[in-house]
Design an enzyme around this catalytic site. Structure first.
Site, PDB file in Angstrom:
ATOM      1  N   ARG A  32      28.847 -27.280  25.515  1.00 46.16           N
ATOM      2  CA  ARG A  32      27.764 -26.778  24.863  1.00 46.16           C
ATOM      3  C   ARG A  32      27.864 -25.388  24.556  1.00 46.16           C
ATOM      4  NH1 ARG A  32      24.135 -31.053  25.108  1.00 46.16           N
ATOM      5  NH2 ARG A  32      24.620 -32.474  26.731  1.00 46.16           N
ATOM      6  N   ASP A  33      27.170 -24.790  23.567  1.00 51.25           N
ATOM      7  CA  ASP A  33      27.220 -23.426  23.311  1.00 51.25           C
ATOM      8  C   ASP A  33      26.198 -22.671  24.174  1.00 51.25           C
ATOM      9  OD1 ASP A  33      26.618 -20.890  21.732  1.00 51.25           O
ATOM     10  OD2 ASP A  33      27.832 -21.954  20.035  1.00 51.25           O
ATOM     11  N   ILE A  34      26.576 -21.493  24.638  1.00 48.56           N
ATOM     12  CA  ILE A  34      25.856 -20.845  25.530  1.00 48.56           C
ATOM     13  C   ILE A  34      24.960 -20.037  24.678  1.00 48.56           C
ATOM     14  CG2 ILE A  34      27.629 -20.536  27.192  1.00 48.56           C
ATOM     15  CD1 ILE A  34      28.137 -17.736  26.436  1.00 48.56           C
ATOM     16  N   ASN A  90      33.008 -22.240  10.773  1.00 48.80           N
ATOM     17  CA  ASN A  90      33.089 -20.903  10.198  1.00 48.80           C
ATOM     18  C   ASN A  90      34.790 -20.246  10.163  1.00 48.80           C
ATOM     19  OD1 ASN A  90      30.316 -20.894  10.158  1.00 48.80           O
ATOM     20  ND2 ASN A  90      30.323 -19.963  12.459  1.00 48.80           N
ATOM     21  N   VAL A  99      35.119 -16.402  16.924  1.00 48.35           N
ATOM     22  CA  VAL A  99      36.362 -16.706  17.814  1.00 48.35           C
ATOM     23  C   VAL A  99      37.404 -17.441  16.968  1.00 48.35           C
ATOM     24  CG1 VAL A  99      36.902 -18.139  19.870  1.00 48.35           C
ATOM     25  CG2 VAL A  99      34.603 -17.023  19.789  1.00 48.35           C
ATOM     26  N   HIS A 103      36.653 -24.213  15.609  1.00 56.28           N
ATOM     27  CA  HIS A 103      35.749 -24.901  16.352  1.00 56.28           C
ATOM     28  C   HIS A 103      34.687 -25.451  15.219  1.00 56.28           C
ATOM     29  CE1 HIS A 103      34.625 -20.522  16.393  1.00 56.28           C
ATOM     30  NE2 HIS A 103      33.453 -20.878  16.328  1.00 56.28           N
ATOM     31  N   HIS A 105      30.872 -26.648  15.049  1.00 49.88           N
ATOM     32  CA  HIS A 105      29.563 -26.727  15.397  1.00 49.88           C
ATOM     33  C   HIS A 105      28.920 -27.995  15.194  1.00 49.88           C
ATOM     34  CE1 HIS A 105      29.390 -22.351  16.318  1.00 49.88           C
ATOM     35  NE2 HIS A 105      30.074 -22.298  15.289  1.00 49.88           N
TER      36      HIS A 105
END
Length: 117
Positions: A32-34, A90, A99, A103, A105
């Site tokens: 999970r994205d923070i 991205n 980052v 990754h 999303h």
């Protein structure tokens, strides 16, 4: 210090930084994205450090395919597949990559606007 050893996501993979695991297999890890941008916001990363899509090579085809297929399974698991969800990868400065580790999303749980940015 190598790029991978200084990478936030590599530190998450190594257990140096805690994360909320959503899915894990031999090629990818999802958490999970923070700082979620939608009710459901999961990050899916390859275990192999690949800085960006610009750095991906033919040898990375299997892991990139697993990234996308796992994202769909995660959307189903999270209950957002039926209503729809969005993938975002991205890449580079203009793509807002913050980052430098590929990754995916997985975003959903509400109506998402278009265009996205």
């Amino acid at each position: 210090m190598s790029e991978a050893s200084d990478c936030l996501f590599c530190k998450i993979l190594a257990g140096e930084i805690p994360s909320e695991t959503v899915y894990s297999d031999e090629l990818i890890y999802a958490f999970r994205d923070i700082n979620p941008q939608a009710p459901t916001h999961i990050l899916v990363i390859p275990r192999k450090h690949i800085s960006s899509m610009n750095e991906a090579a033919a040898e990375d085809e299997a892991v990139l395919g697993q990234l996308l297929l796992s994202g769909a399974r995660i959307a189903e698991q999270e209950g957002i597949a039926a209503d729809g969800f969005r993938y975002a990868i991205n890449t580079g400065e203009h793509g807002s990559q913050s980052v430098h580790h590929i990754h995916l999303h997985v975003l959903g749980g509400r109506q998402l606007g278009w265009p996205p940015g």
